[in-house]
Design a protein around this motif. Structure first.
Motif, PDB file in Angstrom:
ATOM      1  N   ASP A   1     -16.701  69.329  47.262  1.00  0.00           N
ATOM      2  CA  ASP A   1     -16.721  70.171  47.022  1.00  0.00           C
ATOM      3  C   ASP A   1     -16.066  70.396  45.521  1.00  0.00           C
ATOM      4  O   ASP A   1     -15.040  71.750  45.193  1.00  0.00           O
TER       5      ASP A   1
ATOM      6  N   ALA B   1     -23.668  67.240  43.960  1.00  0.00           N
ATOM      7  CA  ALA B   1     -23.499  67.955  43.506  1.00  0.00           C
ATOM      8  C   ALA B   1     -23.703  69.124  43.737  1.00  0.00           C
ATOM      9  O   ALA B   1     -25.330  68.822  43.452  1.00  0.00           O
TER      10      ALA B   1
ATOM     11  N   THR C   1     -19.313  72.098  53.264  1.00  0.00           N
ATOM     12  CA  THR C   1     -19.240  72.835  51.784  1.00  0.00           C
ATOM     13  C   THR C   1     -20.236  74.925  52.816  1.00  0.00           C
ATOM     14  O   THR C   1     -19.560  75.277  52.108  1.00  0.00           O
TER      15      THR C   1
ATOM     16  N   ARG D   1     -18.458  69.137  36.897  1.00  0.00           N
ATOM     17  CA  ARG D   1     -19.223  70.202  37.926  1.00  0.00           C
ATOM     18  C   ARG D   1     -18.014  69.665  39.614  1.00  0.00           C
ATOM     19  O   ARG D   1     -17.129  68.303  39.395  1.00  0.00           O
ATOM     20  N   ALA D   2     -18.477  70.294  40.097  1.00  0.00           N
ATOM     21  CA  ALA D   2     -18.146  70.320  41.871  1.00  0.00           C
ATOM     22  C   ALA D   2     -18.586  68.729  42.512  1.00  0.00           C
ATOM     23  O   ALA D   2     -19.597  68.750  42.906  1.00  0.00           O
TER      24      ALA D   2
ATOM     25  N   ARG E   1     -22.966  76.326  53.117  1.00  0.00           N
ATOM     26  CA  ARG E   1     -23.828  76.575  51.932  1.00  0.00           C
ATOM     27  C   ARG E   1     -25.304  76.324  52.607  1.00  0.00           C
ATOM     28  O   ARG E   1     -25.890  77.355  52.415  1.00  0.00           O
TER      29      ARG E   1
ATOM     30  N   ALA F   1     -23.611  67.265  53.163  1.00  0.00           N
ATOM     31  CA  ALA F   1     -22.222  67.487  52.184  1.00  0.00           C
ATOM     32  C   ALA F   1     -22.326  69.621  52.008  1.00  0.00           C
ATOM     33  O   ALA F   1     -22.078  70.445  52.344  1.00  0.00           O
TER      34      ALA F   1
ATOM     35  N   THR G   1     -18.994  66.760  45.805  1.00  0.00           N
ATOM     36  CA  THR G   1     -18.761  66.024  47.616  1.00  0.00           C
ATOM     37  C   THR G   1     -18.658  64.611  47.912  1.00  0.00           C
ATOM     38  O   THR G   1     -20.397  64.593  47.270  1.00  0.00           O
TER      39      THR G   1
END
Length: 316
Positions: free
Chosen positions: A145, A169, A242, A155-156, A244, A238, A158
């Motif tokens: 991330d 992303a 992270t 952009r970030a 999410r 991912a 993984t």
């Protein structure tokens, strides 16, 4: 020579699938066959070529997957489901460990996603987030991330190796133009990512209790694709890594081609349950020396499977 195949798809990711266990072709011939059979302008077309191959002492059978450009992928999870189904049918089993190019996967029959939709569950991992495994030439040991210096995007991302390389992303809304531009850049084998990579933009949907993801992917060797199974798996991991979506909770993962159910564990294993739909069976003449195709014959149609998949899509 005559090549028999099954035209199949996993979540809309379509392939000609060949039982190659009794075929002896030079590596160059397999590349020519992939380019010819997967060519969208040709008589068959697909997102690549799948081969059911012989197993070994610990694997009932194996799979190889060639992209339309002739390059060979480390894995293809939509393809694993289709290949596993053919292997199950040929060997009379319902579960197997499948040998892949650089890893393996566990596969077994699963309760149908919808009536008439043949469903296979696969488990892979542990996946890796080591930058070297993803093929990134950077000083950082991993990318979770965070922006990647040298990538033409702020952009970030993984970075996940499935073991094929993925850059994921999370976005509020997928911008396909931006995705294609970044995918094209990665497809040029830049010094930052010399083996190229798959790029996905992912929207988080649903809720913590019923998580869902929408994945749009630029696939290495393919381009913008309606479905990429390893990208759905990488995106699931991912998203969990992270925070999410929760670990160990099944999520519905959508793409332009359809939907699978996926979950990730803290131990970096990913499970996907999705369709393995056989649309029709064919036979075609192939010249291994030139790659020329001739005389496509449709041996059998499978309209009930096609209709069942279409009905499921309509219900989503």
């Amino acid at each position: 020579m005559q090549i028999e195949f099954v035209k199949c798809h996993g979540s809309g990711n379509d392939f000609p699938l060949v039982d190659a266990r009794g075929l002896e072709l030079h590596e160059d011939a397999w590349v020519r066959l992939a380019r010819a059979l997967a060519d969208r302008a040709g008589p068959v077309g697909g997102d690549g070529l799948l081969l059911l191959t012989a197993g070994d002492a610990t694997h009932a059978f194996g799979m190889r997957m060639f992209n339309p450009d002739g390059s060979e992928a480390e894995t293809c999870l939509n393809g694993v489901r289709c290949t596993a189904r053919l292997g199950f049918e040929r060997l009379g089993v319902d579960a197997a460990r499948v040998l892949l190019k650089t890893s393996d996967a566990e596969a077994q029959r699963q309760a149908e996603l919808a009536p008439g939709v043949a469903t296979i569950r696969t488990r892979v991992g542990p996946v890796s987030t080591r930058a070297v495994d993803v093929g990134l030439r950077i000083a950082e040991p991993e990318v979770i991330d965070a922006p990647i210096a040298g990538l033409p995007s702020d952009r970030a991302f993984t970075a996940v190796a499935m073991p094929n390389p993925h850059l994921v992303a999370f976005v509020d809304a997928v911008d396909e133009g931006e995705l294609v531009a970044l995918g094209d850049w990665c497809e040029g084998a830049p010094a930052l990512l010399p083996a190229r990579g798959n790029v996905s933009f992912v929207e988080v949907r649903g809720s913590e209790a019923a998580p869902a993801l929408f994945v749009r992917t630029y696939e290495r060797g393919v381009g913008l694709t309606n479905s990429c199974g390893s990208a759905m798996a990488a995106s699931t991991y991912a998203a969990a890594r992270t925070g999410r979506i929760p670990f160990d909770r099944e999520a519905r993962v959508f793409n332009r081609g359809g939907m699978v159910r996926a979950s990730a564990t803290p131990a970096a294993e990913v499970t996907i349950a999705g369709n393995a739909t056989f649309e029709w069976d064919g036979r075609i003449g192939f010249d291994p020396a030139t790659g020329a195709l001739d005389g496509l014959t449709v041996i059998a149609q499978r309209p009930a499977e096609v209709a069942s998949w279409d009905a499921m899509l309509a219900s989503l």
